[in-house]
Design an enzyme around this catalytic site. Structure first.
Site, short mmCIF file in Angstrom:
data_model
loop_
_atom_site.label_atom_id
_atom_site.label_comp_id
_atom_site.label_asym_id
_atom_site.label_seq_id
_atom_site.Cartn_x
_atom_site.Cartn_y
_atom_site.Cartn_z
N GLU A 91 3.78 -39.22 -2.91
CA GLU A 91 4.92 -38.58 -3.56
C GLU A 91 6.20 -38.96 -2.82
OE1 GLU A 91 5.36 -34.26 -2.96
OE2 GLU A 91 3.43 -34.33 -1.95
N CYS A 123 1.21 -33.25 -3.69
CA CYS A 123 0.18 -33.52 -2.68
C CYS A 123 -1.22 -33.65 -3.27
CB CYS A 123 0.18 -32.44 -1.61
SG CYS A 123 1.81 -32.14 -0.91
N HIS A 245 -5.70 -28.38 1.72
CA HIS A 245 -4.41 -29.05 1.87
C HIS A 245 -3.61 -28.33 2.96
CE1 HIS A 245 -0.53 -30.75 1.37
NE2 HIS A 245 -0.02 -29.65 0.84
N1 CAA Z 1 5.64 -16.41 17.80
C1 CAA Z 1 4.58 -16.43 16.94
N2 CAA Z 1 4.72 -16.43 15.58
C2 CAA Z 1 5.97 -16.40 15.08
C3 CAA Z 1 7.12 -16.36 15.91
C4 CAA Z 1 6.92 -16.36 17.35
N3 CAA Z 1 7.94 -16.35 18.19
N4 CAA Z 1 8.21 -16.35 15.11
C5 CAA Z 1 7.78 -16.36 13.83
N5 CAA Z 1 6.43 -16.40 13.80
C6 CAA Z 1 5.55 -16.49 12.62
C7 CAA Z 1 5.92 -15.56 11.47
O1 CAA Z 1 5.41 -14.26 11.66
C8 CAA Z 1 5.28 -16.29 10.29
O2 CAA Z 1 3.90 -16.05 10.29
P1 CAA Z 1 3.20 -15.31 9.02
O3 CAA Z 1 3.58 -16.10 7.80
O4 CAA Z 1 1.75 -15.40 9.32
O5 CAA Z 1 3.76 -13.94 9.00
C9 CAA Z 1 5.46 -17.76 10.68
O6 CAA Z 1 5.71 -17.78 12.08
C10 CAA Z 1 6.61 -18.45 9.96
O7 CAA Z 1 7.75 -17.66 10.11
P2 CAA Z 1 8.74 -17.40 8.90
O8 CAA Z 1 7.96 -17.06 7.67
O9 CAA Z 1 9.80 -16.48 9.35
O10 CAA Z 1 9.32 -18.88 8.78
P3 CAA Z 1 10.39 -19.49 7.78
O11 CAA Z 1 11.06 -18.44 6.99
O12 CAA Z 1 11.22 -20.40 8.59
O13 CAA Z 1 9.54 -20.35 6.73
C11 CAA Z 1 8.00 -21.83 5.72
C12 CAA Z 1 8.24 -20.86 6.89
C13 CAA Z 1 8.24 -21.10 4.40
C14 CAA Z 1 6.55 -22.30 5.78
C15 CAA Z 1 8.97 -23.02 5.86
O14 CAA Z 1 8.64 -23.76 6.98
C16 CAA Z 1 8.99 -23.94 4.65
O15 CAA Z 1 9.76 -23.74 3.72
N6 CAA Z 1 8.13 -25.02 4.65
C17 CAA Z 1 8.01 -25.96 3.55
C18 CAA Z 1 7.26 -25.40 2.36
C19 CAA Z 1 5.77 -25.38 2.56
O16 CAA Z 1 5.22 -26.03 3.41
N7 CAA Z 1 5.08 -24.62 1.68
C20 CAA Z 1 3.64 -24.53 1.71
C21 CAA Z 1 3.05 -24.29 0.34
S1 CAA Z 1 3.56 -25.58 -0.81
C22 CAA Z 1 2.54 -26.90 -0.47
O17 CAA Z 1 1.51 -26.74 0.12
C23 CAA Z 1 2.94 -28.26 -0.92
C24 CAA Z 1 3.51 -28.96 0.27
O18 CAA Z 1 2.84 -29.73 0.92
C25 CAA Z 1 4.92 -28.70 0.60
#
Ligand code: CAA
Length: 401
Positions: A91, A123, A245
């Protein structure tokens, strides 16, 4: 028919540079454990200026073709006719018309009697390629189909997706009587027209609705699993390991917890972890590799699981945003360990050059700056193939050795 079809050989490649997520966290002034623990990622592979999906895909596939050439005593300099179909899943395509697979076909010296095509659905498309390959081999068991999945996962700098970037490729050979894993016929499918993650034509980076994408992934898992069961798929207890995935490795852990709860599994947390843990190790160090990620996960499982997996069943959940997903299973073949390149795959990760934050940002910005014009790339990659640049609007690739 009773013929087994499946994956006979599976090879890995990644870029030759790496950014430790500690570097990113320090720059952002946040606790690195959000990445190391929260999303389960420690590093991400970053392409050199002269690396892309073609160079990674060729480096992975070259290992399979070299082994086939040796087995068939085909000479190095001569066109190799043993593969009549090459499917390239990605992709992060490099051309809107020509398949990235045609560049690889040329770099590897494959014979001209070969169909080559690129497949896209976020993906998911490497799994579509696997299913198409199984069909070709089921019709004529002398066929060998080479599947390549290769992606560079890029989000905008300073966006929420930034720590979940990465890059890697796998290549796998689909044949009758496979040496690694037999793919079983039942599968469950799920398609839903949603906007969780996408990349418009005018952007080089993906857009994502982060939290929604996680929920969409889990909903698709339930949909695909439910159909898998209704079509006669085995029950949860008959599956020994799971391979999901992995946009980031924590996602696979969340998915497995969700599926376990859905089926009312009595397994405790440690037992559930043991069913996915080995599949996370390579991805934790490459970052997201989109189409390749689930098969990087399979390779990681086969290489890193201490148990002898021969005869054991693996459940696969392949998800592509947008969204299309599939649940299916495979059974590991006796002697599978003899097929793996475990030490070389570990070296590919260990030997990457660590880069600092400024260099990472410059490379990220450089991709957009280069669009649309002719240019030569800097000679950086120590890998066997390089992207030399664009001349007369045509991408040029070369062997380095
Ligand atoms: N120590 C330990 N853990 C911590 C921490 C610390 N100091 N600070 C935060 N965390 C944890 C949080 O509790 C959270 O865990 P949980 O979800 O288990 O509660 C985790 O770290 C992530 O924290 P946030 O949710 O606050 O992080 P974020 O708002 O920055 O976003 C995300 C995380 C949404 C995955 C972001 O990285 C993102 O947008 N990624 C791209 C999208 C993605 O990968 N989506 C997956 C599904 S789609 C798909 O699969 C297709 C693809 O390939 C993209």
């Amino acid at each position: 028919t009773g013929m087994r079809v499946g994956i006979h050989d599976l090879a890995f490649a990644t870029t030759h540079q790496v950014l430790d997520l500690r570097t990113l966290a320090e720059h952002q002034g946040i606790d690195v454990n959000k990445y190391y623990i929260g999303i389960g990622q420690t590093e991400m592979s970053v392409p050199c200026a002269d690396e892309d999906i073609v160079t990674m895909g060729a480096e992975a596939a070259a290992q399979i073709v070299a082994r086939l050439r040796a087995e068939q005593q085909a000479e190095d300099g001569q066109a190799f006719d043993g593969i009549r179909t090459l499917l390239f899943a990605t992709e992060s395509g490099v051309d809107q018309s020509k398949s990235a697979g045609v560049f690889v076909h040329s770099l590897l010296g494959l014979g001209e009697h070969c169909r080559v095509v690129e497949l896209k659905q976020a993906c998911y498309s490497a799994t579509a390629a696997l299913q198409f390959a199984l069909g070709i081999v089921a019709r004529d068991e002398s066929e060998k189909v080479l599947v390549i999945a290769s992606d560079v996962a890029r989000y905008a700098l300073d966006s929420s997706g930034e720590p979940t970037q990465g890059a890697a490729a796998v290549a796998f050979l689909v044949t009758a009587d496979p040496a690694l894993i037999e793919i079983e016929p039942v599968s469950g499918l799920h398609t839903d027209d949603i906007d969780d993650f996408w990349r418009p034509n005018h952007l080089s980076t993906a857009l994502v609705d982060g939290k929604y994408s996680l929920a969409a992934y889990l909903r698709a898992l339930e949909g695909a699993w439910t159909e898998y069961r209704s079509r006669g798929g085995v029950d949860f207890e008959a599956i020994d390991r799971f391979c999901y995935h992995q946009p980031f490795t924590k996602m696979a852990v969340k998915a497995h917890d969700k599926l376990s709860a859905l089926v009312g599994s009595p397994l405790d947390k440690d037992q559930r972890r043991a069913q996915v843990a080995a599949s996370l190790e390579l991805n934790r160090r490459t970052g997201n590799s989109y189409t390749a990620s689930i098969y990087v996960g399979l390779l990681s499982l086969l290489e890193r699981d201490d148990a002898d997996l021969a005869g054991r069943r693996i459940g696969f959940f392949s998800y592509g945003s947008g969204s299309v997903s599939e649940f299916f299973t495979g059974v590991v073949r006796p002697g599978y360990r003899d097929v793996l390149r475990t030490a070389a795959d570990e070296r590919a990760l260990d030997d990457r050059t660590a880069i600092d934050h400024a260099r990472y940002r410059a490379l990220h910005e450089g991709i957009d700056a280069a669009q649309g014009s002719d240019y030569e790339t800097a000679a950086e990659t120590p890998g066997p193939f390089r992207f030399a640049g664009v001349s007369a609007q045509v991408r040029r690739y070369a062997r380095t050795a």
